[in-house]
Design a protein around this motif. Structure first.
Motif, PDB file in Angstrom:
ATOM      1  N   SER A  53       0.842  -1.193   0.000  1.00 43.32           N
ATOM      2  CA  SER A  53       0.000   0.000   0.000  1.00 43.32           C
ATOM      3  C   SER A  53       0.877   1.244   0.000  1.00 43.32           C
ATOM      4  O   SER A  53       1.950   1.254   0.591  1.00 43.32           O
ATOM      5  CB  SER A  53      -0.911  -0.008   1.222  1.00 43.32           C
ATOM      6  OG  SER A  53      -0.136  -0.080   2.395  1.00 43.32           O
ATOM      7  N   PHE A  81       9.029   9.655   8.813  1.00 43.32           N
ATOM      8  CA  PHE A  81       8.908   9.900   7.369  1.00 43.32           C
ATOM      9  C   PHE A  81       9.112  11.379   7.030  1.00 43.32           C
ATOM     10  O   PHE A  81       9.640  11.721   5.981  1.00 43.32           O
ATOM     11  CB  PHE A  81       7.564   9.382   6.841  1.00 43.32           C
ATOM     12  CG  PHE A  81       7.546   7.886   6.724  1.00 43.32           C
ATOM     13  CD1 PHE A  81       8.336   7.253   5.778  1.00 43.32           C
ATOM     14  CD2 PHE A  81       6.773   7.113   7.568  1.00 43.32           C
ATOM     15  CE1 PHE A  81       8.350   5.867   5.674  1.00 43.32           C
ATOM     16  CE2 PHE A  81       6.777   5.729   7.473  1.00 43.32           C
ATOM     17  CZ  PHE A  81       7.571   5.107   6.520  1.00 43.32           C
ATOM     18  N   PRO A  91      11.544   2.490   5.433  1.00 40.02           N
ATOM     19  CA  PRO A  91      11.724   2.617   3.985  1.00 40.02           C
ATOM     20  C   PRO A  91      11.729   4.093   3.603  1.00 40.02           C
ATOM     21  O   PRO A  91      11.264   4.928   4.378  1.00 40.02           O
ATOM     22  CB  PRO A  91      10.491   1.905   3.409  1.00 40.02           C
ATOM     23  CG  PRO A  91       9.459   2.000   4.484  1.00 40.02           C
ATOM     24  CD  PRO A  91      10.212   1.991   5.799  1.00 40.02           C
ATOM     25  N   GLU A  92      12.286   4.410   2.425  1.00 34.00           N
ATOM     26  CA  GLU A  92      12.341   5.807   1.988  1.00 34.00           C
ATOM     27  C   GLU A  92      10.935   6.406   1.868  1.00 34.00           C
ATOM     28  O   GLU A  92      10.696   7.529   2.242  1.00 34.00           O
ATOM     29  CB  GLU A  92      13.052   5.919   0.641  1.00 34.00           C
ATOM     30  CG  GLU A  92      14.566   6.011   0.729  1.00 34.00           C
ATOM     31  CD  GLU A  92      15.066   7.076   1.690  1.00 34.00           C
ATOM     32  OE1 GLU A  92      14.754   8.251   1.497  1.00 34.00           O
ATOM     33  OE2 GLU A  92      15.774   6.706   2.658  1.00 34.00           O
ATOM     34  N   ALA A  93      10.033   5.619   1.284  1.00 34.94           N
ATOM     35  CA  ALA A  93       8.675   6.111   1.098  1.00 34.94           C
ATOM     36  C   ALA A  93       7.737   5.401   2.060  1.00 34.94           C
ATOM     37  O   ALA A  93       7.989   4.259   2.442  1.00 34.94           O
ATOM     38  CB  ALA A  93       8.235   5.864  -0.338  1.00 34.94           C
ATOM     39  N   PRO A  94       6.666   6.082   2.466  1.00 40.79           N
ATOM     40  CA  PRO A  94       5.732   5.460   3.413  1.00 40.79           C
ATOM     41  C   PRO A  94       4.885   4.379   2.748  1.00 40.79           C
ATOM     42  O   PRO A  94       3.695   4.544   2.551  1.00 40.79           O
ATOM     43  CB  PRO A  94       4.898   6.637   3.911  1.00 40.79           C
ATOM     44  CG  PRO A  94       4.981   7.653   2.833  1.00 40.79           C
ATOM     45  CD  PRO A  94       6.290   7.468   2.145  1.00 40.79           C
ATOM     46  N   ILE A  95       5.524   3.271   2.370  1.00 42.33           N
ATOM     47  CA  ILE A  95       4.786   2.156   1.779  1.00 42.33           C
ATOM     48  C   ILE A  95       4.923   0.930   2.673  1.00 42.33           C
ATOM     49  O   ILE A  95       5.828   0.872   3.502  1.00 42.33           O
ATOM     50  CB  ILE A  95       5.282   1.820   0.358  1.00 42.33           C
ATOM     51  CG1 ILE A  95       6.774   1.477   0.378  1.00 42.33           C
ATOM     52  CG2 ILE A  95       5.013   2.966  -0.592  1.00 42.33           C
ATOM     53  CD1 ILE A  95       7.252   0.887  -0.922  1.00 42.33           C
ATOM     54  N   THR A  96       4.049  -0.017   2.471  1.00 39.12           N
ATOM     55  CA  THR A  96       4.000  -1.260   3.246  1.00 39.12           C
ATOM     56  C   THR A  96       4.160  -1.006   4.727  1.00 39.12           C
ATOM     57  O   THR A  96       4.890  -1.697   5.419  1.00 39.12           O
ATOM     58  CB  THR A  96       5.073  -2.276   2.801  1.00 39.12           C
ATOM     59  OG1 THR A  96       6.357  -1.679   2.926  1.00 39.12           O
ATOM     60  CG2 THR A  96       4.853  -2.738   1.397  1.00 39.12           C
ATOM     61  N   LEU A  97       3.483   0.035   5.212  1.00 44.20           N
ATOM     62  CA  LEU A  97       3.464   0.248   6.655  1.00 44.20           C
ATOM     63  C   LEU A  97       2.588  -0.820   7.277  1.00 44.20           C
ATOM     64  O   LEU A  97       2.404  -0.867   8.482  1.00 44.20           O
ATOM     65  CB  LEU A  97       2.893   1.621   6.976  1.00 44.20           C
ATOM     66  CG  LEU A  97       3.856   2.769   6.797  1.00 44.20           C
ATOM     67  CD1 LEU A  97       3.194   4.052   7.201  1.00 44.20           C
ATOM     68  CD2 LEU A  97       5.099   2.522   7.605  1.00 44.20           C
TER      69      LEU A  97
END
Lengths: 393, 105
Positions: free
Chosen positions: A208, A221, B24-30
């Motif tokens: 996601s 983040f 991770p660099e991007a807020p994914i698979t939180l």
């Protein structure tokens, strides 16, 4: 190297084409319209392969479409202006937060009311906290170079942030000038295909994007973006240097310095008005004034270090702001004064509000400002901190 | 949990990052709701009385999460990992088979 006589908007369109963008989603708004018209023409004439144009019903959707495209790994591009950019605002946060290297050209235009289509930087500067990098172009060549570099910087593994390339309404967008455009093969070498951080088309490993970030995770983040912005400074200098080595125009400095080596007074500003200022500097120099110009190319990330170096050796800085933050002062003035507060460099700084809504700033105006600055330096005291230069009194 | 509509998806471990470098660099698979147990938010828990249940599945249809499943024996059950305690099921149940009970933690 092929040369073309093009408007600033066409320069932007050619740069997007030469960068081999895969998705363009945009909504027409004066004075940006001719950028996307030209791109539509490239597609209609079969001049581009593998470029999808998404017609949308608003700028908010244009940015949403670019975000979706970019998240699948495509190279996405859009262009807008003023109220359109304001309508995109909410989506700009999503692009930067999801770390998507979208490139957008914003044609600087005054915010309404009163309704205006002329040059003013308040639209783009209102987006300064969205996490987008901002490059301000002085002329059509810089619009072209800016877009090409923007993709390389945005897609750099240490950056992964969107970039806004900003040009002046009409002063650049609709006036024609000679622009050097490198051969496509040379550009392809400079700007290889994108290597995305993640792609939504990875069906084997679904995940996601932009999921809920509780107080346990959100903070980190934000820090990651702050760090990427700092890293971007190094990347900007590297890419700018490489661009200079390949194509002959060096962009390794985030602030372009013009005759500042022995200058007592420096004019600082962004965008097309700095062309006028450089012209005025030449004239003032022949009249015995020790003046120079400092053109802030990158407003985000803000070139703190360069500004500090500049401020060490000058007596006065006249900050020319084609924008205004109501209740405070010109935005560049506000930022640059803030940078110098905790340093030893303390030149006299004065804010000149100029050119709002397309009002002309002429060479003679810059001369008047220089005279005013000289008086202030001789007295060692500011007459006033903010001057609405053109005001009819 | 076996249901009429096949095996309910396995739950994954909640992702816990210990230092900023682990992120991770991007807020994914939180983590999707497979790892974020939204049931923590609940104050009142629904309790189903199977003796009153007529298997109409109105609770199953109305649950907005969805946190209500149909078991193999035809009765419904609440997945307390995800039930936020909104009480819609109890309100809609025609036989009042579901009661909302204040939860002791």
């Amino acid at each position: 190297m092929p040369k073309k006589v093009v408007s600033g908007n066409y320069a932007a369109a050619y740069a997007a084409k030469h960068a081999r963008v895969e998705v363009v989603a945009a909504y027409p708004i004066t004075p940006q319209t001719s950028i996307i018209e030209k791109i539509a023409e490239f597609i209609a004439n079969g001049e581009v392969e593998n470029l999808q144009y998404v017609p949308v019903e608003s700028e908010h959707s244009a940015m949403a479409a670019c975000i979706g495209a970019s998240a699948t790994g495509a190279r996405a591009f859009t262009a807008t202006s003023a109220q359109g950019l304001a309508l995109m605002h909410e989506m700009l946060h999503w692009a930067a937060g999801a770390r998507l290297p979208i490139v957008m050209v914003d044609v600087n235009r005054a915010m309404a009311p009163p309704w205006s289509v002329w040059d003013d930087q308040t639209d783009s500067l209102s987006q300064r906290d969205t996490g987008w990098l901002q490059f301000y172009a002085e002329n059509n060549q810089e619009v072209y170079d800016g877009v090409l570099m923007a993709f390389k910087i945005a897609e750099h593994e240490k950056v992964n942030l969107p970039v806004m390339v900003v040009e002046s309404a009409f002063i650049l967008s609709h006036t024609y000038d000679v622009v050097d455009m490198p051969e496509q093969e040379e550009i392809d070498e400079f700007l290889p295909p994108r290597k995305p951080l993640y792609t939504l088309t990875d069906f084997e490993n679904p995940f996601s994007v932009g999921a809920l970030g509780t107080p346990a995770d959100y903070y980190e983040f934000r820090y990651k973006i702050a760090k990427a912005m700092e890293e971007a400074k190094k990347v900007i200098k590297e890419v700018g240097k490489e661009y200079g080595e390949r194509f002959g125009r060096d962009y390794s400095q985030m602030i372009e310095l013009y005759k500042t080596d022995d200058a007592e007074i420096v004019f600082m500003g962004m965008g097309s008005l700095m062309g006028t200022v450089k012209e005025a500097v030449d004239m003032l120099r022949s009249e015995g004034y020790k003046v120079g110009a400092a053109k802030v190319r990158w407003f985000r990330p803000f070139p703190k270090e360069e500004l500090y170096e500049l401020a060490k050796n000058v007596e006065g800085i006249a900050v020319l702001d084609r924008n205004f933050s109501f209740g405070q002062e010109g935005i560049l003035f506000n930022e640059s004064k803030g940078v110098l507060y905790n340093t030893d460099a303390k030149p006299i700084m004065k804010n000149y509000i100029v050119g709002l809504g397309g009002r002309d700033l002429t060479v003679n105006d810059v001369k008047t400002i220089a005279k005013n600055m000289r008086e202030i330096i001789q007295k060692g005291k500011l007459d006033r901190e903010i001057e609405w230069y053109h005001l009819k009194r | 949990m076996n249901t009429l509509f096949g095996e309910k998806k396995a739950k994954s471990e909640k992702i816990v990052f210990k230092s900023v470098d682990e992120y991770p660099e991007a807020p994914i698979t939180l983590g999707t709701t497979l790892s974020n147990f939204t049931g923590d938010w609940r104050t009142f828990m629904p309790v189903i009385d199977e003796s009153k249940c007529i298997k109409c599945y109105i609770c199953w249809k109305f649950c907005p999460e969805p946190a209500i499943y149909i078991k193999e024996d035809g009765y419904t059950a609440v997945d307390y990992d995800y039930c936020k305690g909104c009480g819609i099921c109890a309100n809609e149940c025609p036989t009042k088979a579901i009661t909302m009970v204040r939860e002791e933690k």
